[in-house]
Design a protein around this motif. Sequence first.
Motif, PDB file in Angstrom:
ATOM      1  N   GLY A   1       0.778  -1.220   0.000  1.00  0.00           N
ATOM      2  CA  GLY A   1       0.000   0.000   0.000  1.00  0.00           C
ATOM      3  C   GLY A   1       0.815   1.278   0.000  1.00  0.00           C
ATOM      4  N   ASN A   2       2.111   1.174  -0.186  1.00  0.00           N
ATOM      5  CA  ASN A   2       2.965   2.366  -0.159  1.00  0.00           C
ATOM      6  C   ASN A   2       2.974   3.016  -1.542  1.00  0.00           C
ATOM      7  OD1 ASN A   2       4.904   4.321   0.227  1.00  0.00           O
ATOM      8  ND2 ASN A   2       6.409   2.961   1.153  1.00  0.00           N
ATOM      9  N   SER A   3       1.978   3.812  -1.817  1.00  0.00           N
ATOM     10  CA  SER A   3       1.834   4.408  -3.141  1.00  0.00           C
ATOM     11  C   SER A   3       2.749   5.608  -3.352  1.00  0.00           C
ATOM     12  CB  SER A   3       0.376   4.834  -3.363  1.00  0.00           C
ATOM     13  OG  SER A   3      -0.021   5.772  -2.378  1.00  0.00           O
ATOM     14  N   ARG A   4       3.208   6.225  -2.282  1.00  0.00           N
ATOM     15  CA  ARG A   4       4.039   7.424  -2.403  1.00  0.00           C
ATOM     16  C   ARG A   4       5.475   7.091  -2.790  1.00  0.00           C
ATOM     17  NH1 ARG A   4       1.767  12.069  -0.316  1.00  0.00           N
ATOM     18  NH2 ARG A   4       3.851  12.948  -0.056  1.00  0.00           N
ATOM     19  N   CYS A   5       5.977   5.954  -2.340  1.00  0.00           N
ATOM     20  CA  CYS A   5       7.348   5.553  -2.680  1.00  0.00           C
ATOM     21  C   CYS A   5       7.308   4.759  -3.985  1.00  0.00           C
ATOM     22  CB  CYS A   5       7.968   4.719  -1.568  1.00  0.00           C
ATOM     23  SG  CYS A   5       9.653   4.171  -1.952  1.00  0.00           S
ATOM     24  N   LYS A   6       7.892   5.313  -5.045  1.00  0.00           N
ATOM     25  CA  LYS A   6       7.833   4.679  -6.359  1.00  0.00           C
ATOM     26  C   LYS A   6       8.653   3.395  -6.421  1.00  0.00           C
ATOM     27  CE  LYS A   6       7.179   9.134  -8.656  1.00  0.00           C
ATOM     28  NZ  LYS A   6       7.771  10.117  -9.611  1.00  0.00           N
ATOM     29  N   LEU A   7       9.545   3.183  -5.473  1.00  0.00           N
ATOM     30  CA  LEU A   7      10.363   1.970  -5.458  1.00  0.00           C
ATOM     31  C   LEU A   7       9.673   0.813  -4.738  1.00  0.00           C
ATOM     32  CD1 LEU A   7      13.889   3.487  -4.757  1.00  0.00           C
ATOM     33  CD2 LEU A   7      13.200   2.217  -6.799  1.00  0.00           C
ATOM     34  N   ALA A   8       8.598   1.090  -4.044  1.00  0.00           N
ATOM     35  CA  ALA A   8       7.883   0.051  -3.299  1.00  0.00           C
ATOM     36  C   ALA A   8       6.938  -0.703  -4.229  1.00  0.00           C
ATOM     37  CB  ALA A   8       7.112   0.661  -2.139  1.00  0.00           C
ATOM     38  N   LEU A   9       7.039  -2.015  -4.239  1.00  0.00           N
ATOM     39  CA  LEU A   9       6.095  -2.847  -4.995  1.00  0.00           C
ATOM     40  C   LEU A   9       4.825  -2.948  -4.157  1.00  0.00           C
ATOM     41  CD1 LEU A   9       8.512  -5.600  -6.363  1.00  0.00           C
ATOM     42  CD2 LEU A   9       7.522  -3.656  -7.594  1.00  0.00           C
ATOM     43  N   ASN A  10       3.927  -1.989  -4.357  1.00  0.00           N
ATOM     44  CA  ASN A  10       2.823  -1.769  -3.420  1.00  0.00           C
ATOM     45  C   ASN A  10       1.540  -2.503  -3.766  1.00  0.00           C
ATOM     46  OD1 ASN A  10       2.500  -0.122  -5.728  1.00  0.00           O
ATOM     47  ND2 ASN A  10       1.109   1.244  -4.625  1.00  0.00           N
ATOM     48  N   VAL A  11       1.486  -3.170  -4.932  1.00  0.00           N
ATOM     49  CA  VAL A  11       0.226  -3.821  -5.318  1.00  0.00           C
ATOM     50  C   VAL A  11       0.459  -5.296  -5.664  1.00  0.00           C
ATOM     51  CG1 VAL A  11      -0.992  -1.751  -6.058  1.00  0.00           C
ATOM     52  CG2 VAL A  11       0.530  -2.906  -7.668  1.00  0.00           C
ATOM     53  N   LEU A  12       1.308  -5.953  -4.908  1.00  0.00           N
ATOM     54  CA  LEU A  12       1.497  -7.390  -5.093  1.00  0.00           C
ATOM     55  C   LEU A  12       0.346  -8.151  -4.438  1.00  0.00           C
ATOM     56  CD1 LEU A  12       5.315  -7.613  -4.245  1.00  0.00           C
ATOM     57  CD2 LEU A  12       4.269  -7.515  -6.520  1.00  0.00           C
ATOM     58  N   GLN A  13       0.260  -9.444  -4.729  1.00  0.00           N
ATOM     59  CA  GLN A  13      -0.758 -10.270  -4.097  1.00  0.00           C
ATOM     60  C   GLN A  13      -0.463 -10.402  -2.597  1.00  0.00           C
ATOM     61  OE1 GLN A  13       0.736 -10.813  -6.917  1.00  0.00           O
ATOM     62  NE2 GLN A  13      -0.806 -11.216  -8.481  1.00  0.00           N
ATOM     63  N   ASP A  14      -1.521 -10.575  -1.810  1.00  0.00           N
ATOM     64  CA  ASP A  14      -1.367 -10.620  -0.356  1.00  0.00           C
ATOM     65  C   ASP A  14      -0.409 -11.710   0.095  1.00  0.00           C
ATOM     66  OD1 ASP A  14      -3.029  -8.472   0.109  1.00  0.00           O
ATOM     67  OD2 ASP A  14      -4.822  -9.694   0.443  1.00  0.00           O
ATOM     68  N   GLU A  15      -0.355 -12.816  -0.630  1.00  0.00           N
ATOM     69  CA  GLU A  15       0.505 -13.918  -0.198  1.00  0.00           C
ATOM     70  C   GLU A  15       1.972 -13.504  -0.190  1.00  0.00           C
ATOM     71  OE1 GLU A  15       0.810 -17.303  -2.874  1.00  0.00           O
ATOM     72  OE2 GLU A  15      -0.062 -16.092  -4.491  1.00  0.00           O
ATOM     73  N   VAL A  16       2.348 -12.515  -1.002  1.00  0.00           N
ATOM     74  CA  VAL A  16       3.737 -12.040  -0.983  1.00  0.00           C
ATOM     75  C   VAL A  16       4.018 -11.299   0.313  1.00  0.00           C
ATOM     76  CG1 VAL A  16       5.466 -10.646  -2.163  1.00  0.00           C
ATOM     77  CG2 VAL A  16       3.728 -11.846  -3.498  1.00  0.00           C
ATOM     78  N   TYR A  17       3.077 -10.466   0.734  1.00  0.00           N
ATOM     79  CA  TYR A  17       3.264  -9.679   1.947  1.00  0.00           C
ATOM     80  C   TYR A  17       3.068 -10.511   3.217  1.00  0.00           C
ATOM     81  CZ  TYR A  17       2.464  -5.880  -1.431  1.00  0.00           C
ATOM     82  OH  TYR A  17       2.505  -5.042  -2.508  1.00  0.00           O
TER      83      TYR A  17
END
Length: 281
Positions: free
Chosen positions: A175-191
């Motif tokens: 959910g980190n949309s402000r940091c462009k380096l963050a992969l913020n929309v991966l599937q929940d199983e990754v997180y």
Amino acid sequence: MLKSHKHKFKPENPWFLAMAMVVLISSALLIASFLRGNASSIVFCNGGPRRPANAANGTELQLEAILHYATSKVIPQQTIDEIRLSYDVLRSLSPCNFLVFGLGHDSLMWASFNPRGTTLFLEEDPKWVQTVLKNAPGLHANTVNYRTKLSHANDLLSHYRNERDCSPTKSFIRGNSRCKLALNVLQDEVYDKEWDIIMIDAPRGYFPEAPGRMAAIYSAAVMARNRKSPGVTHVYLHDVERKVEKVYAKTFLCKKNLVKAVGRLWHFEIPPTTTMNSTFC
């Protein structure tokens, strides 16, 4: 990860024969080792408990890998020495949680090295995922939409230094949309999982419009630093002869965590972070 349209292979290449022998021998040893164990017991990986899946699934995957590489004229992208660097750690930790950036002709091999563990591949090209899974349906892969381009690598470093949500004191990616380096929309199983081993061999990073591996490297560093289970996170980065991979590795994975280098592969052991410093390294 290697895709069929990128390289032309020669069936007489002696590396293919060597790789086939390694897979055959390694798979046989792993099968024998795990079949001797009690499939219903709890197995420990890097200090944390893991409950293995059905033993037959791991055996089937290994047998499929043996058949595939014994009959294929296509070889993996990494050299045998580079593969051995990751294989030794996988063999010591398996079954464990293994996250791989990239999906290719070597994916069946990596999954077979982690029988009864969780091996998840993250791939940028949905069509390529369908192609690979058609021939190897036992693999588990998700698609990733990258927000970055290789041509923006320098600007992204400046963005990281100026954006609070990229700071290691924040250190989050879901959910980190402000940091462009963050992969913020991966599937929940990754997180939701803590990954014992992370291999970065994708996305593409060899032309300006490609996604580059900047976000994969940054996100892997954040996941490793946020680990709650005992032990380190093993992070492997391929193609370190390229400028972007090298610069981002030194910025986020840290030279002090580099434990071994073989060919174009670097192996980092990243401990959990107990104090949030102002920089990653």
